[in-house]
Motif scaffolding. Structure first.
Motif, PDB file in Angstrom:
ATOM      1  N   ALA A 117       0.800  -1.234   0.000  1.00 48.44           N
ATOM      2  CA  ALA A 117       0.000   0.000   0.000  1.00 48.44           C
ATOM      3  C   ALA A 117       0.828   1.278   0.000  1.00 48.44           C
ATOM      4  N   GLY A 118       2.140   1.179   0.278  1.00 47.61           N
ATOM      5  CA  GLY A 118       2.947   2.392   0.342  1.00 47.61           C
ATOM      6  C   GLY A 118       2.387   3.347   1.372  1.00 47.61           C
ATOM      7  N   ASP A 119       2.112   4.589   0.953  1.00 45.07           N
ATOM      8  CA  ASP A 119       1.616   5.560   1.939  1.00 45.07           C
ATOM      9  C   ASP A 119       0.111   5.791   1.819  1.00 45.07           C
ATOM     10  N   ALA A 120      -0.609   4.772   1.398  1.00 47.62           N
ATOM     11  CA  ALA A 120      -2.071   4.892   1.293  1.00 47.62           C
ATOM     12  C   ALA A 120      -2.661   5.231   2.664  1.00 47.62           C
ATOM     13  N   GLU A 121      -3.734   5.990   2.647  1.00 48.57           N
ATOM     14  CA  GLU A 121      -4.401   6.430   3.878  1.00 48.57           C
ATOM     15  C   GLU A 121      -5.893   6.435   3.569  1.00 48.57           C
ATOM     16  N   LEU A 122      -6.581   5.394   3.928  1.00 53.12           N
ATOM     17  CA  LEU A 122      -7.986   5.306   3.555  1.00 53.12           C
ATOM     18  C   LEU A 122      -8.837   4.811   4.716  1.00 53.12           C
ATOM     19  N   VAL A 123     -10.119   5.045   4.613  1.00 54.17           N
ATOM     20  CA  VAL A 123     -11.076   4.603   5.633  1.00 54.17           C
ATOM     21  C   VAL A 123     -12.234   3.907   4.949  1.00 54.17           C
ATOM     22  N   VAL A 124     -12.601   2.756   5.463  1.00 57.25           N
ATOM     23  CA  VAL A 124     -13.788   2.080   4.952  1.00 57.25           C
ATOM     24  C   VAL A 124     -14.930   2.278   5.942  1.00 57.25           C
ATOM     25  N   VAL A 125     -16.059   2.754   5.416  1.00 60.77           N
ATOM     26  CA  VAL A 125     -17.293   2.857   6.195  1.00 60.77           C
ATOM     27  C   VAL A 125     -18.171   1.693   5.750  1.00 60.77           C
ATOM     28  N   ARG A 126     -18.187   0.680   6.597  1.00 62.81           N
ATOM     29  CA  ARG A 126     -18.931  -0.546   6.287  1.00 62.81           C
ATOM     30  C   ARG A 126     -20.279  -0.497   6.995  1.00 62.81           C
ATOM     31  N   GLU A 127     -21.356  -0.665   6.248  1.00 65.90           N
ATOM     32  CA  GLU A 127     -22.678  -0.758   6.878  1.00 65.90           C
ATOM     33  C   GLU A 127     -22.636  -1.989   7.780  1.00 65.90           C
ATOM     34  N   ASN A 128     -23.212  -1.904   8.988  1.00 67.77           N
ATOM     35  CA  ASN A 128     -22.903  -2.921   9.998  1.00 67.77           C
ATOM     36  C   ASN A 128     -24.119  -3.628  10.590  1.00 67.77           C
ATOM     37  N   THR A 129     -25.312  -3.381  10.046  1.00 68.08           N
ATOM     38  CA  THR A 129     -26.504  -3.992  10.656  1.00 68.08           C
ATOM     39  C   THR A 129     -27.431  -4.671   9.650  1.00 68.08           C
ATOM     40  N   GLU A 130     -27.076  -4.610   8.354  1.00 69.15           N
ATOM     41  CA  GLU A 130     -28.022  -5.104   7.346  1.00 69.15           C
ATOM     42  C   GLU A 130     -27.339  -6.047   6.347  1.00 69.15           C
ATOM     43  N   GLY A 131     -27.808  -6.015   5.106  1.00 66.69           N
ATOM     44  CA  GLY A 131     -27.239  -6.853   4.052  1.00 66.69           C
ATOM     45  C   GLY A 131     -27.459  -8.327   4.317  1.00 66.69           C
ATOM     46  N   THR A 132     -26.528  -9.147   3.860  1.00 64.89           N
ATOM     47  CA  THR A 132     -26.650 -10.597   4.052  1.00 64.89           C
ATOM     48  C   THR A 132     -26.433 -10.985   5.506  1.00 64.89           C
ATOM     49  N   TYR A 133     -25.927 -10.049   6.305  1.00 66.60           N
ATOM     50  CA  TYR A 133     -25.704 -10.347   7.719  1.00 66.60           C
ATOM     51  C   TYR A 133     -27.002 -10.326   8.530  1.00 66.60           C
ATOM     52  N   ALA A 134     -28.066  -9.754   7.981  1.00 62.96           N
ATOM     53  CA  ALA A 134     -29.277  -9.511   8.760  1.00 62.96           C
ATOM     54  C   ALA A 134     -29.934 -10.796   9.282  1.00 62.96           C
ATOM     55  N   GLY A 135     -29.669 -11.911   8.614  1.00 59.45           N
ATOM     56  CA  GLY A 135     -30.230 -13.174   9.084  1.00 59.45           C
ATOM     57  C   GLY A 135     -31.508 -13.577   8.382  1.00 59.45           C
ATOM     58  N   GLU A 136     -31.807 -12.892   7.288  1.00 57.35           N
ATOM     59  CA  GLU A 136     -32.998 -13.251   6.517  1.00 57.35           C
ATOM     60  C   GLU A 136     -32.733 -14.563   5.773  1.00 57.35           C
ATOM     61  N   GLY A 137     -33.777 -15.405   5.673  1.00 61.39           N
ATOM     62  CA  GLY A 137     -33.637 -16.644   4.913  1.00 61.39           C
ATOM     63  C   GLY A 137     -33.882 -17.871   5.753  1.00 61.39           C
TER      64      GLY A 137
END
Ligand code: IPM
Ligand code: MN
Length: 344
Positions: A117-137
């Motif tokens: 990554a060298g001098d990369a400086e980044l931030v990930v904002v990950r949605e944390n309560t929905e999507g495939t993690y929600a437990g639907e199915g």
């Protein structure tokens, strides 16, 4: 300035290397001059095997009363069959994320010297309560040759919007003011469309933030070839899970990757944890890297309003890492903690 013990923090050391790295994080917080009123809370694989409890309602209620939660790592040794797969993930970690409404999973990355990554400086904002993690199915006709398993992706307008808004706010306050939505809009035409429209609409309130869109598969290539192109990434739960392991790997290793599970509305405590797991194979050997836990503690202090101490700790971690000779081993867990404590 803080007065001693002014923030009430629940400390879940957890399993494997969890307690070791959390101890270093607390040491550094103390050295930075912030007083915490800590309470140890026993949870995790070992606790489950001893008591049969994953996360009792009473413990969850108790956790709600703290200002923040600092978590080391949760999980049994790899290959162990004593804890059913998913039990702790769903019953403990995700239950905390969901019930405390920790809807942003914030994961900052700084490239280490010698890393891809060298001098990369980044931030990930990950949605944390929905999507495939929600437990639907669920299953239909389980155990028969005609068995069906579905696991849907749940995406609410509200969930995408509050996450997008958090990401734009964050981008707005950074030097580069750049935000990339990562999704798979060419195939996930329902969820992707909702995310794209939401981000487009929120963007109107942030005219100074420049924008980009990457499909998640292409983002994996860019993350390896040129992660410095990213400033703030906003993405859904599963894409964020995968992309942040990759970002951790290219930025020097998962031992550096910190995270904040945030309830930005502050209706309850937020939770701070290194991205890495319990690493039972090196537990007790003094080889665990405490930098992810230390940086997670800095995220916690920032959330608690101790912004100046938080910045000092983050800078100490980044400078220490930058000064490290690539290819050589880091000193012991405790020695790394001492080195950061000296610098703050
Ligand atoms: C993470 C972990 C968790 C996740 C697991 C342990 C449930 O991988 O924090 O990234 O998938 O979110
Ligand atoms: Mn993960």
């Amino acid at each position: 300035m803080s007065t001693p013990g002014s923030h009430r923090v629940a400390v879940i050391g957890g399993d494997g290397i969890g307690p070791e790295v959390v101890a270093e994080a607390l040491k550094v917080v103390g050295a930075a001059g912030v007083g915490l009123d800590t309470t140890e809370v026993e949870l995790g694989a070992a606790h489950y095997l001893r008591t049969g409890e994953v996360l009792p309602d009473a413990t969850l209620d108790e956790l709600r009363g703290f200002d923040a939660i600092l978590l080391g790592a949760i999980g049994p040794p790899v290959g162990s069959t004593e804890v059913p797969p998913g039990l702790l993930e769903r019953g403990l970690l995700l239950r905390l994320r969901f019930t405390l409404d920790l809807y942003v999973n914030l994961r900052p990355f700084t490239g280490a010297p010698g890393s891809v990554a060298g001098d990369a400086e980044l931030v990930v904002v990950r949605e944390n309560t929905e999507g495939t993690y929600a437990g639907e199915g669920g299953f239909l006709r389980k155990g028969t040759p005609h068995e069906i398993a579905t696991q849907g992706s749940v995406n609410t307008r509200m969930g995408a919007e509050r996450c997008a808004r958090y990401a734009f706010e964050l981008a707005q306050g950074r030097d580069r003011r750049h935000l990339t939505l990562v999704h798979k809009t060419n195939v996930l035409t329902f969820a992707g469309d909702l995310w794209q429209r939401t981000v487009d609409e929120v963007a109107v309130d942030y005219p100074e933030v420049s924008r980009d869109y990457n499909h998640v598969d292409a983002a994996c290539i860019y993350m390896v070839e040129n992660p410095a192109r990213y400033d703030v990434i906003v993405t859904d739960n599963l894409f964020g899970d995968i992309l942040t392991d990759l970002a951790g790997a290219v930025c020097g290793g998962i031992g550096f990757a910190a995270s904040a599970n945030l309830n930005p509305a502050r209706t309850g405590p937020s939770m701070f944890e290194p991205v890495h797991g319990a690493a039972h194979d090196i537990a007790g050997s003094g080889r665990a890297n405490p930098l992810a836990a230390i940086r997670s503690a800095a995220l916690m202090l920032d959330h608690l309003g101790e912004t100046e101490a938080a910045a000092r700790i983050t800078k100490a971690v980044v400078d220490y890492t930058a000064g490290h000779q690539p290819g050589t081993a880091y000193p012991s867990t405790v020695a790394v903690g001492d080195a950061i404590a000296e610098r703050v």
